[in-house]
Design a protein around this motif. Sequence first.
Motif, PDB file in Angstrom:
ATOM      1  N   SER A  79       0.819  -1.204   0.000  1.00  0.00           N
ATOM      2  CA  SER A  79       0.000   0.000   0.000  1.00  0.00           C
ATOM      3  C   SER A  79       0.856   1.258   0.000  1.00  0.00           C
ATOM      4  CB  SER A  79      -0.928   0.003   1.223  1.00  0.00           C
ATOM      5  OG  SER A  79      -0.164  -0.100   2.410  1.00  0.00           O
ATOM      6  N   ASP A  80       2.057   1.190   0.593  1.00  0.00           N
ATOM      7  CA  ASP A  80       2.947   2.330   0.636  1.00  0.00           C
ATOM      8  C   ASP A  80       4.335   1.858   0.234  1.00  0.00           C
ATOM      9  OD1 ASP A  80       4.379   4.578   1.056  1.00  0.00           O
ATOM     10  OD2 ASP A  80       4.004   4.735   3.221  1.00  0.00           O
ATOM     11  N   PRO A  81       4.730   2.080  -1.040  1.00  0.00           N
ATOM     12  CA  PRO A  81       6.017   1.559  -1.503  1.00  0.00           C
ATOM     13  C   PRO A  81       7.194   2.110  -0.712  1.00  0.00           C
ATOM     14  CG  PRO A  81       4.646   2.257  -3.357  1.00  0.00           C
ATOM     15  CD  PRO A  81       3.964   2.724  -2.109  1.00  0.00           C
ATOM     16  N   GLY A  82       7.050   3.295  -0.081  1.00  0.00           N
ATOM     17  CA  GLY A  82       8.150   3.887   0.668  1.00  0.00           C
ATOM     18  C   GLY A  82       8.240   3.420   2.097  1.00  0.00           C
ATOM     19  N   ALA A  83       7.281   2.612   2.555  1.00  0.00           N
ATOM     20  CA  ALA A  83       7.273   2.161   3.947  1.00  0.00           C
ATOM     21  C   ALA A  83       8.321   1.089   4.167  1.00  0.00           C
ATOM     22  CB  ALA A  83       5.887   1.614   4.304  1.00  0.00           C
ATOM     23  N   PRO A  84       8.888   1.012   5.387  1.00  0.00           N
ATOM     24  CA  PRO A  84       9.858  -0.056   5.692  1.00  0.00           C
ATOM     25  C   PRO A  84       9.206  -1.415   5.546  1.00  0.00           C
ATOM     26  CG  PRO A  84       9.877   1.649   7.402  1.00  0.00           C
ATOM     27  CD  PRO A  84       8.692   1.920   6.526  1.00  0.00           C
ATOM     28  N   PRO A  85       9.980  -2.447   5.186  1.00  0.00           N
ATOM     29  CA  PRO A  85       9.396  -3.786   5.046  1.00  0.00           C
ATOM     30  C   PRO A  85       8.888  -4.318   6.375  1.00  0.00           C
ATOM     31  CG  PRO A  85      11.798  -3.874   4.967  1.00  0.00           C
ATOM     32  CD  PRO A  85      11.428  -2.431   4.928  1.00  0.00           C
ATOM     33  N   ALA A  86       7.842  -5.126   6.318  1.00  0.00           N
ATOM     34  CA  ALA A  86       7.293  -5.721   7.534  1.00  0.00           C
ATOM     35  C   ALA A  86       8.298  -6.708   8.114  1.00  0.00           C
ATOM     36  CB  ALA A  86       5.978  -6.435   7.224  1.00  0.00           C
ATOM     37  N   PRO A  87       8.379  -6.800   9.439  1.00  0.00           N
ATOM     38  CA  PRO A  87       9.359  -7.710  10.051  1.00  0.00           C
ATOM     39  C   PRO A  87       8.985  -9.164   9.840  1.00  0.00           C
ATOM     40  CG  PRO A  87       7.916  -6.796  11.727  1.00  0.00           C
ATOM     41  CD  PRO A  87       7.591  -6.077  10.449  1.00  0.00           C
ATOM     42  N   GLN A  88       9.994 -10.028   9.889  1.00  0.00           N
ATOM     43  CA  GLN A  88       9.766 -11.470   9.825  1.00  0.00           C
ATOM     44  C   GLN A  88       9.325 -11.939  11.205  1.00  0.00           C
ATOM     45  OE1 GLN A  88      10.109 -13.325   6.987  1.00  0.00           O
ATOM     46  NE2 GLN A  88       9.204 -15.019   8.109  1.00  0.00           N
ATOM     47  N   LEU A  89       8.082 -12.395  11.303  1.00  0.00           N
ATOM     48  CA  LEU A  89       7.530 -12.776  12.604  1.00  0.00           C
ATOM     49  C   LEU A  89       7.810 -14.244  12.903  1.00  0.00           C
ATOM     50  CD1 LEU A  89       4.046 -11.006  12.481  1.00  0.00           C
ATOM     51  CD2 LEU A  89       6.246 -10.084  13.215  1.00  0.00           C
ATOM     52  N   PRO A  90       7.942 -14.581  14.169  1.00  0.00           N
ATOM     53  CA  PRO A  90       8.113 -16.002  14.524  1.00  0.00           C
ATOM     54  C   PRO A  90       6.848 -16.784  14.210  1.00  0.00           C
ATOM     55  CG  PRO A  90       7.879 -14.641  16.496  1.00  0.00           C
ATOM     56  CD  PRO A  90       8.014 -13.698  15.348  1.00  0.00           C
ATOM     57  N   GLU A  91       6.993 -18.080  14.020  1.00  0.00           N
ATOM     58  CA  GLU A  91       5.857 -18.930  13.671  1.00  0.00           C
ATOM     59  C   GLU A  91       4.776 -18.861  14.752  1.00  0.00           C
ATOM     60  OE1 GLU A  91       4.940 -23.596  12.482  1.00  0.00           O
ATOM     61  OE2 GLU A  91       6.979 -22.927  12.962  1.00  0.00           O
ATOM     62  N   GLY A  92       3.536 -18.664  14.314  1.00  0.00           N
ATOM     63  CA  GLY A  92       2.405 -18.614  15.237  1.00  0.00           C
ATOM     64  C   GLY A  92       2.264 -17.305  15.976  1.00  0.00           C
ATOM     65  N   ALA A  93       3.059 -16.280  15.611  1.00  0.00           N
ATOM     66  CA  ALA A  93       2.997 -15.003  16.318  1.00  0.00           C
ATOM     67  C   ALA A  93       1.727 -14.236  15.962  1.00  0.00           C
ATOM     68  CB  ALA A  93       4.222 -14.158  15.996  1.00  0.00           C
ATOM     69  N   ASP A  94       1.317 -13.381  16.867  1.00  0.00           N
ATOM     70  CA  ASP A  94       0.170 -12.506  16.626  1.00  0.00           C
ATOM     71  C   ASP A  94       0.509 -11.558  15.475  1.00  0.00           C
ATOM     72  OD1 ASP A  94      -1.756 -10.381  16.764  1.00  0.00           O
ATOM     73  OD2 ASP A  94      -2.172 -10.947  18.840  1.00  0.00           O
ATOM     74  N   PRO A  95      -0.360 -11.465  14.457  1.00  0.00           N
ATOM     75  CA  PRO A  95      -0.087 -10.572  13.323  1.00  0.00           C
ATOM     76  C   PRO A  95       0.102  -9.113  13.735  1.00  0.00           C
ATOM     77  CG  PRO A  95      -1.894 -12.064  12.796  1.00  0.00           C
ATOM     78  CD  PRO A  95      -1.612 -12.246  14.255  1.00  0.00           C
ATOM     79  N   ALA A  96      -0.376  -8.732  14.913  1.00  0.00           N
ATOM     80  CA  ALA A  96      -0.213  -7.360  15.365  1.00  0.00           C
ATOM     81  C   ALA A  96       1.254  -6.972  15.485  1.00  0.00           C
ATOM     82  CB  ALA A  96      -0.913  -7.160  16.713  1.00  0.00           C
ATOM     83  N   LEU A  97       2.127  -7.958  15.651  1.00  0.00           N
ATOM     84  CA  LEU A  97       3.543  -7.659  15.743  1.00  0.00           C
ATOM     85  C   LEU A  97       4.117  -7.164  14.416  1.00  0.00           C
ATOM     86  CD1 LEU A  97       3.206  -9.198  18.443  1.00  0.00           C
ATOM     87  CD2 LEU A  97       5.449 -10.215  18.043  1.00  0.00           C
ATOM     88  N   GLY A  98       3.354  -7.259  13.364  1.00  0.00           N
ATOM     89  CA  GLY A  98       3.797  -6.763  12.066  1.00  0.00           C
ATOM     90  C   GLY A  98       3.572  -5.282  11.879  1.00  0.00           C
ATOM     91  N   SER A  99       2.959  -4.617  12.869  1.00  0.00           N
ATOM     92  CA  SER A  99       2.674  -3.184  12.769  1.00  0.00           C
ATOM     93  C   SER A  99       3.267  -2.439  13.957  1.00  0.00           C
ATOM     94  CB  SER A  99       1.159  -2.933  12.716  1.00  0.00           C
ATOM     95  OG  SER A  99       0.580  -3.593  11.603  1.00  0.00           O
ATOM     96  N   LYS A 100       3.748  -1.254  13.689  1.00  0.00           N
ATOM     97  CA  LYS A 100       4.324  -0.420  14.748  1.00  0.00           C
ATOM     98  C   LYS A 100       3.249  -0.057  15.766  1.00  0.00           C
ATOM     99  CE  LYS A 100       6.640   4.027  15.524  1.00  0.00           C
ATOM    100  NZ  LYS A 100       7.145   5.265  14.886  1.00  0.00           N
ATOM    101  N   PRO A 101       3.533  -0.218  17.063  1.00  0.00           N
ATOM    102  CA  PRO A 101       2.534   0.114  18.082  1.00  0.00           C
ATOM    103  C   PRO A 101       2.469   1.616  18.336  1.00  0.00           C
ATOM    104  CG  PRO A 101       4.530  -0.653  19.128  1.00  0.00           C
ATOM    105  CD  PRO A 101       4.750  -0.813  17.645  1.00  0.00           C
ATOM    106  N   THR A 102       1.333   2.042  18.840  1.00  0.00           N
ATOM    107  CA  THR A 102       1.180   3.418  19.309  1.00  0.00           C
ATOM    108  C   THR A 102       1.496   3.439  20.800  1.00  0.00           C
ATOM    109  OG1 THR A 102      -0.521   3.883  17.660  1.00  0.00           O
ATOM    110  CG2 THR A 102      -0.426   5.329  19.593  1.00  0.00           C
ATOM    111  N   VAL A 103       2.428   4.293  21.195  1.00  0.00           N
ATOM    112  CA  VAL A 103       2.875   4.336  22.586  1.00  0.00           C
ATOM    113  C   VAL A 103       2.416   5.659  23.215  1.00  0.00           C
ATOM    114  CG1 VAL A 103       4.832   4.120  24.161  1.00  0.00           C
ATOM    115  CG2 VAL A 103       4.891   2.984  21.922  1.00  0.00           C
TER     116      VAL A 103
END
Length: 215
Positions: A79-103
């Motif tokens: 959706s955004d070609p300039g965005a950093p690539p999504a991280p490689q998540l461990p097997e069975g991890a919550d997909p939420a870990l693929g997005s930057k959290p709001t702190v």
Amino acid sequence: MSESTDNRSTKSQRRLAEQLAAKKAAEAKRRRQAWAGAFAGVAVVAVLVTVFVIVGQRGGDDAPEQAAGTPSAPAEAPSDPGAPPAPQLPEGADPALGSKPTVTPGEGELTELTVTPLIEGTGPKVEAGQSITTNYVGVFFASGEEFDSSWERGEPATFPIGVGQVIPGWDKGLVGVTVGSRVQLDIPAEQAYGDGEGGRPGGPLRFVVDILAAQ
């Protein structure tokens, strides 16, 4: 020879000539019909060939080019070609870990290290002496202002844990956390960078850390 005989002979010759002429005319008509039929057949074949060629060209124009053995559905573009690539998540991890959290900022006075699980991972527990791979966001506890983030650099950070290579709040707060977890670390100044000498962030800090791997 008598006159009557001559008349009969002349009539016979005329009839024979008429019969020959009629026969030739019939043969010529048959030849014309045969040529007309052949020409009509050739014309029909030509029309059918033209139709097949046109239809084939249209089908080739409409159908997308596709290599043999590849799926018909196109790959989804980012959706955004300039965005950093999504991280490689461990097997069975919550997909939420693929997005930057709001702190958000903390409340009150922070006097002790507080570890708050946000997502419980299902992997093994982190042990002291291991190297862990993390994504993290760091903000000032009081204001919520961001001062550091692996997400903005576009790649996770890997470092030894529990052996004094990072701030005490990380060494103490991340050992024992399971891989695949997201935790919030509220770290008082004395377990972070103190007063912030040398351009480091001073005062109490808040980190949200994703544990992606430990080995």
